[in-house]
Write a protein that holds these residues in place. Structure first.
Motif, short mmCIF file in Angstrom:
data_model
loop_
_atom_site.label_atom_id
_atom_site.label_comp_id
_atom_site.label_asym_id
_atom_site.label_seq_id
_atom_site.Cartn_x
_atom_site.Cartn_y
_atom_site.Cartn_z
N HIS A 59 0.83 -1.21 0.00
CA HIS A 59 0.00 0.00 0.00
C HIS A 59 0.87 1.26 0.00
O HIS A 59 0.51 2.27 -0.62
N LYS A 62 2.06 1.74 -3.52
CA LYS A 62 0.97 2.22 -4.37
C LYS A 62 0.70 3.70 -4.13
O LYS A 62 0.54 4.47 -5.09
N LYS A 63 0.68 4.11 -2.88
CA LYS A 63 0.45 5.52 -2.56
C LYS A 63 1.61 6.40 -3.04
O LYS A 63 1.42 7.57 -3.38
N GLY A 64 2.81 5.81 -3.07
CA GLY A 64 3.99 6.59 -3.46
C GLY A 64 4.20 6.70 -4.96
O GLY A 64 5.26 7.17 -5.39
N GLY A 65 3.25 6.25 -5.74
CA GLY A 65 3.38 6.39 -7.19
C GLY A 65 4.23 5.32 -7.82
O GLY A 65 4.85 5.56 -8.87
N GLY A 350 4.73 7.21 1.25
CA GLY A 350 3.69 7.11 0.23
C GLY A 350 2.47 7.94 0.58
O GLY A 350 1.87 8.57 -0.30
N GLN A 351 2.11 7.96 1.86
CA GLN A 351 0.98 8.78 2.31
C GLN A 351 1.25 10.26 2.06
O GLN A 351 0.36 11.00 1.61
N GLN A 354 1.03 10.99 -1.69
CA GLN A 354 -0.37 10.98 -2.12
C GLN A 354 -1.08 12.28 -1.72
O GLN A 354 -1.84 12.85 -2.52
N LYS A 355 -0.82 12.77 -0.53
CA LYS A 355 -1.43 14.03 -0.09
C LYS A 355 -0.94 15.20 -0.93
O LYS A 355 -1.71 16.08 -1.30
N ALA A 357 0.07 15.05 -4.00
CA ALA A 357 -0.54 14.94 -5.33
C ALA A 357 -1.98 15.45 -5.31
O ALA A 357 -2.43 16.11 -6.26
N ARG A 358 -2.72 15.14 -4.23
CA ARG A 358 -4.10 15.63 -4.13
C ARG A 358 -4.15 17.14 -4.02
O ARG A 358 -5.02 17.79 -4.62
#
Length: 366
Positions: A59, A62-65, A350-351, A354-355, A357-358
């Motif tokens: 996970h 995945k979150k880290g691109g 990764g978290q 993801q933040k 990128a959002r």
């Protein structure tokens, strides 16, 4: 090679193959020493621990691109990335050292009793160096081919042991006290879950799908339990716990007259050699990639031979099997730190990515 085919078949087979190289060589002996009976309990706990760490790692990736360890950690700066990556590189190299040294010992027993250790290790390290030079995609293709060729032979050797099994040796089945949790021997056996870390080097090569990887945990868990009980069923716990290679000794006891080979253990050893070369080649390639990304002026073509020499020298310096067992016992806490810190760090990183990128998407929309 079709990327979809890689993610759906090759990665699960690679995941299985790297586990085979560890569990068929060292795992039965280590787990037999954790408890006197009810050995399926520590085996299942090992797999649950790996499942938790694996989910966290996947996970996080995945979150880290879908970046590898170096691409995730290096942007954090030298003072943060070095304490994370350097121990990881050392441990990945340790995987190659231990599997090659362990298999060299097995080769002397099964194949070439009179060959010197330095010659066997030199041959294995040379093949590993060539394997690491073909790159990650070449190693993955080889892993798929070897898996399709050798898994049936390996399963044949394992299930042939049923002929010599005595069902009464399995009792007692349950250890209600679970006293193995009170000492560190269960932690020692956790070296068997180390291949999950290697998945962190695959995202730049191909996209990792979480579901197929998790599905492989089901047959892998059954195999973890089965290979531990083979020497128990054949020899009994008291005898099996005294053996250095309880699994290969159990397989070697099988006599099948219609087989083209006199010894069924040859199926086991040849199949294991293929998986040993895969994990060793990949470990050397991954270490070279991480070092190159940390120090870009060092070329991978120079790093790999240096790492191969380090692996050979370190493996040759292990004088006997007692030292070998002591090494994978002493490094338990170093290993546990790596197992916990790397997946957690990947998930946190990764978290954060993801933040970010959002936030970027929201700013662009506004």
């Amino acid at each position: 090679m079709n990327p979809r085919w890689i993610s759906s078949l090759t990665i699960p087979l690679f995941f299985l193959g790297t586990h085979f190289s560890i569990i068929f060589l060292l795992y039965p002996r280590a787990l037999l020493h954790t408890t006197q009976y009810g050995h399926w309990e520590p085996a299942v706990i090992n797999m649950l621990i790996e499942l938790v760490l694996l989910v966290i790692l996947l996970h996080g990736l995945k979150k880290g691109g879908h970046q590898d360890f170096a691409d995730l950690f290096l942007p954090l700066g030298r003072w943060i990335s070095t304490p994370l990556l350097l121990p990881l590189i050392l441990y990945i190299l340790l995987i190659a050292i231990m599997v090659l040294r362990g298999f060299a010992e097995l080769m002397i027993i099964v194949f070439v009793a009179r060959s010197p250790l330095y010659a066997i290790l030199a041959l294995l390290c040379l093949i590993t160096l060539l394997g690491s030079s073909i790159g990650s995609q070449g190693i993955m293709r080889a892993s798929t081919l070897f898996s399709l060729l050798h898994i049936p032979a390996l399963l044949f050797a394992l299930f042939a042991c049923i002929n010599n099994s005595k069902l009464l040796n399995i009792f007692p089945v349950v250890n209600p006290t679970m006293d193995f949790l009170q000492h560190g021997k269960l932690l020692v056996s956790l070296f068997s879950i180390c291949p999950f870390l290697l998945l962190g080097m695959l995202p730049p090569v191909c996209k990792i799908r979480i579901k197929p990887i998790l599905m492989t945990m089901l047959p892998l868990s059954a195999l973890y339990v089965y290979i531990v009980y083979i020497p128990i069923l054949v020899y009994g716990v008291n005898a099996a716990v005294l053996m250095n290679f309880p699994l290969v000794t159990s397989i070697d006891s099988v006599n099948i007259t219609w087989s083209i080979f006199n010894r069924v253990s040859l199926f086991y050893a040849v199949a294991l050699l293929a998986f040993i070369l895969i994990i060793s080649s990949f470990s050397q390639w991954a270490s070279a990639v991480l070092i190159h990304k940390m120090v870009p002026r060092w070329k991978e073509s120079y790093i790999r031979p240096c790492l191969s020499l380090i692996i050979y020298t370190a493996a040759l310096m292990i004088p006997n099997w007692d030292w070998y067992v002591d090494i994978y016992t002493v490094d338990t806490w170093f290993r546990m730190i790596i197992f916990v810190s790397i997946p957690v760090a990947v998930y946190i990183r990764g978290q954060f990515i993801q933040k970010q990128a959002r936030k970027q998407v929201v700013q662009n929309d506004s």
